[in-house]
Design an enzyme around this catalytic site. Sequence first.
Site: not given
Ligand code: F6R
Length: 610
Positions: A2, A27, A74, A100-101, A483, A487, A490, A506, A605
């Site tokens: 949030c 966010r 969020w 937030n929280g 990764e 991606k 997500e 395995h 984010k």
């Molecule tokens: C994936 C992604 C998340 C962040 C994770 C850590 O695309 O964006 O998995 O990598 O939430 O975020 P940071 O790097 O901001 O601590």
Amino acid sequence: MCGIVGYIGDKFVDSLLIAGLERLEYRGYDSAGIATLNKGKLRIRKTTGKIQLLKEKLKNSPLGGELGIAHTRWATNGEPTTENAHPLTGCKKSIAVVHNGIIENHIEIQKELIKEGHIFTTDTDTEVIAHLIEKYIDGNLKTAVQKALKRLKGSYALAIVSEKDPDKIVVAKKENSLIIGIGENENFVASDISAISSLTSNIIFLEDGEIGVIEKSKIEIFNGEGKLLNKKIRKLKWQLRRGPRKDGYEHFMLKEIYEQPRIVKSVLKRRVFKNKRGVHFKNIGITPDKLLKVNRLVIQACGTSWHAGWVGKYFLEKYLRLHTEVDFSSEFRYRNPIAGGDTLVMAISQSGETADTLAGIRLAKSKFVQVLSLCNTLESAIDRESDGTVYLYAGPEIGVASTKAYTAELLALFLFTIYWGRIKECISEEEAKNIIEELGKVPYLMKKILDNQKEIIECAEKYYQCSNFLFLGRGFNYPTALEGALKLKEVSYIHAEGYAAGEMKHGPIALIDDNLPVVCIVPKDSVYEKMLNNIREIKARRGKVVAIATEGDEKIKGYVDHVIFIPKIKEEFSPLLTVIPLQLLAYYIAIKRGCNVDQPRNLAKSVTVE
Ligand code: F6R
């Protein structure tokens, strides 16, 4: 997660708050709301969905007023409905709270308040805060907030306004960031610097347990016991003069993928000595003396940053022979990790606000372990709380799926290893020069991949309707497989698993049939033949293989269904290249499926709750 913005001053409060929310929308984006005090009367507008919808609502009936608070949500407790959107009020609708929280004991408090006659109208944990303040207020909002906070367990960044004590915004924080921006005859509140950095560069960072009372021309900060504090005003090292722009790209994600060659080039320019025989990391907060004493490194991070940590581990072990562990922050923080006197903890974070990573830093520091962070966001909580920070210099990343920050994290890890290796004298000047020269090719090689996407687009077209994907890699490209899978899931909502290729037999091999695309990262490196064995095993079970292979590798064509070529590079730097086709593949598949690539469902984010 949030985002919070608040304003008190003479400007038009609706537009100022909306502009702030727009900067924070990355966010969290499931609902939003704004509350103002207009001639002392509380007015609220809320909506589900994007800030744009709130903007339209306000256009039709503006709120106006002398001050206001706003929130982009969020959801943690309660679905993303208009009722559950913040600001939230008590029974008398005279107090508004944005939060937030997570309040962990909200059920218990709610039960007590219901017995006292309070009526709850939302499913949120936040609503108890509004009712508690309503219960305690007798004309002084700060005192009521202070009493309410004593009842709360959990984490919060709060901004509160009340008709009973107008002309002020009261703010408080515990484990979530809250900053106060100082203007001339106006003041600001925000959960992120980016919401207000174009408006002021004078900032007060609220600390856990502190309460701020923000008036138009006065700011007072108190500790939990009500003692007035003399807080330091910090001058921002940077200012975002303009909001994020797509610069002609259809999406931020695509723009950020394309930015990667330029970022690598500019970071190399910034860090590499003119004679190319070394790199510098000045003023990072950890001295060369301290680095010399480190015998064990614990990298803790989340998501994509955790994947970068894995590449870092392989690299550090290769060049420094340094014992390196990689841990999820969410595990590290609850495991009472061992802290030897020779340990360094490294946190990696794009946002600098990830709650678990921040908690890992605090835990390490509580054990007197030094913490060095790799971080993209200057003045973020992780930057401020670490003993030292290596900045990534990737620029603001707006697309929720991390792309350019990942390659910037890899580059920072590579360069920092050279720096550390020179200090420890386990990398010679000559060796440093060779590594640097190899890294110097990366921008051009990245660009080559970006200039030839035909095969990637064809694969996206062919497989976008599949329900599952498998990504396999070994050695330096094992994290790339993780990764690539992350991606894809997500942004396209396709189930994808990343695996160390040798582990396939395995378990995951049971998944393989003629419907399963398996993306194999198979550059010409020390584990190439091993990867070919895995590919044969997949083909024997009629799996469809997409290979990410090295230019000129004609042999691979005979083994797989599709080949996406990447230019030749030294094995350890290949993750900087192999990830790019995977970012693009995820992007194009998501577009074909009609997904919102910049703001995928359920994600945010900055993950500021644990
Ligand atoms: C994936 C992604 C998340 C962040 C994770 C850590 O695309 O964006 O998995 O990598 O939430 O975020 P940071 O790097 O901001 O601590």
